[in-house]
Design an enzyme around this catalytic site. Structure first.
Site, short mmCIF file in Angstrom:
data_model
loop_
_atom_site.label_atom_id
_atom_site.label_comp_id
_atom_site.label_asym_id
_atom_site.label_seq_id
_atom_site.Cartn_x
_atom_site.Cartn_y
_atom_site.Cartn_z
CG HIS A 1 2.36 -6.24 0.25
ND1 HIS A 1 1.08 -5.74 0.22
CD2 HIS A 1 3.19 -5.16 0.19
CE1 HIS A 1 1.12 -4.43 0.14
NE2 HIS A 1 2.37 -4.04 0.13
NE ARG A 2 0.33 -1.72 3.36
CZ ARG A 2 0.91 -0.67 2.78
NH1 ARG A 2 2.12 -0.29 3.17
NH2 ARG A 2 0.29 0.00 1.83
#
Length: 361
Positions: free
Chosen positions: A201-202
């Site tokens: 998700h980063r």
């Protein structure tokens, strides 16, 4: 009565706040009262709303509804909204968690109004200032009145930066409290058996097609080599970028699901063979659930996991990911007491309610 405003905005903070809210409800209702402010940083129900119901957290008294945006714009809107509430109501302290923009905005707004800031998960350092979270951590620590470090490494980081005195507390980790409390309560079931759990998700992974493709290619190879599927809860940002970069995930390899609730995550961890993630929180949850973790980042703020051989840093390098997987898949992890004894929330609340005895407010 000590009145605090708890500021949350993102999935990990709802989970951490649950431990504190439960302790207040069970043991401290005559000594401390809590109002919750939700900034709206995470606004999707799968990333936000369901956690309040599932974890029995008091519903927010305030919701700023900020939504997504650039770091500067998002933080500025939060800062204004939080300041307005702090000016209109009296609070003896503001409680913030972790390292999100919600954390930073809450800490800045309170400190500028000379309201004590209580920082849970203080002292974490990745030593990578390209990460926005690293800036948020450092600034929040330096304007806080009480700093609750989850590990001795975090304590040492704070001492190295000149913090001293009884405003720096080794509390242990409230996420460990939660794993002990919630592990047997999950309703999650899956027809996959066995499987690997993966999350990405980063932005430094999702927003760069080469990095994202390297990770997905590694997961494909792992699934084929170990005859296993990949359970892949898809973060909204990741879903958007998969479409943008026209990256297609084979249903023969990937079982795509919406972001899991906290209880579902715990159950998935317990049934998994291995975890691959760029999430800081999931690294720890894997450790608490005795699973190995391949960290899809070049560094981690949870150095203890690497030192214990429970996690390996692989970044978005396919070969490193494959080697780390070979070393950790199906490995039974034996957690140590780096993160306390499961009573972090009680230590934190007790310190907050006794603060006036120790400090000049």
């Amino acid at each position: 009565m000590h009145k605090i405003l708890t500021i949350v905005g993102a999935r990990p903070q709802f989970i951490k706040a649950a431990a504190i809210s439960h302790v207040i409800k069970e043991k401290y209702t005559n000594r401390i009262s809590e109002d919750i402010l939700h900034t709206g940083q995470h606004y999707d129900n799968n990333m936000s709303g369901q956690f309040f119901t599932e974890l029995d957290i008091p519903l927010p008294k305030y919701n700023l509804g900020v939504g997504s945006g650039s770091h500067g714009a998002q933080t500025a809107i939060m800062l204004k909204g939080i300041e307005d509430i702090l000016l209109s109501k009296h609070y003896d302290g503001v409680l913030v968690y972790g390292d999100t923009n919600s954390t930073l905005a809450g800490a800045l707004a309170a400190s500028k109004l000379h309201i004590p800031v209580y920082h849970v998960e203080a002292g974490l350092r990745s030593f990578n200032r390209n990460m926005p979270e690293e800036i948020n951590r450092i600034v929040t620590d330096h304007v806080s009145s009480l700093l609750f470090a989850p590990t001795q490494t975090a304590m040492q980081n704070l001492w190295n930066e000149g913090f001293k005195g009884n405003n720096v507390v080794f509390s242990g980790d409230v996420m460990y409290d939660n794993v002990l409390h919630y592990s047997s309560l999950s309703p999650f079931t899956s027809h996959l058996s066995p499987f690997i759990l993966a999350t990405v998700h980063r932005d430094f992974n999702t927003d760069h097609p080469e990095r994202l493709n390297n990770i997905l290619s590694a997961l494909n190879t792992i699934a084929e080599h170990y005859n296993t599927k990949v359970l892949f809860p898809v973060h909204p940002r990741t879903k958007k970028q998969l479409d943008t970069f026209n990256l297609h995930l084979s249903p023969f390899t990937f079982h795509l699901v919406e972001p899991l609730s906290y209880l579902e995550t715990l159950a998935a961890l317990q049934k998994s063979r291995l975890v691959l993630t760029d999430s800081g929180g999931l690294q720890k949850e894997a450790y608490f659930c005795r699973k190995g973790c391949v960290v899809l980042r070049p560094e981690t703020e949870w150095e203890e996991l690497v030192e214990d051989g429970a996690a390996l840093l692989a970044d978005a390098d396919k070969e490193k990911i494959l080697k780390a997987t070979e070393a950790l898949i199906d490995k039974k992890i034996e957690p140590s007491h780096h993160f306390g004894d499961g009573n972090a929330a009680e230590i934190i609340v007790e310190k907050i309610v006794n603060r006036q005895k120790d400090f000049a407010v």
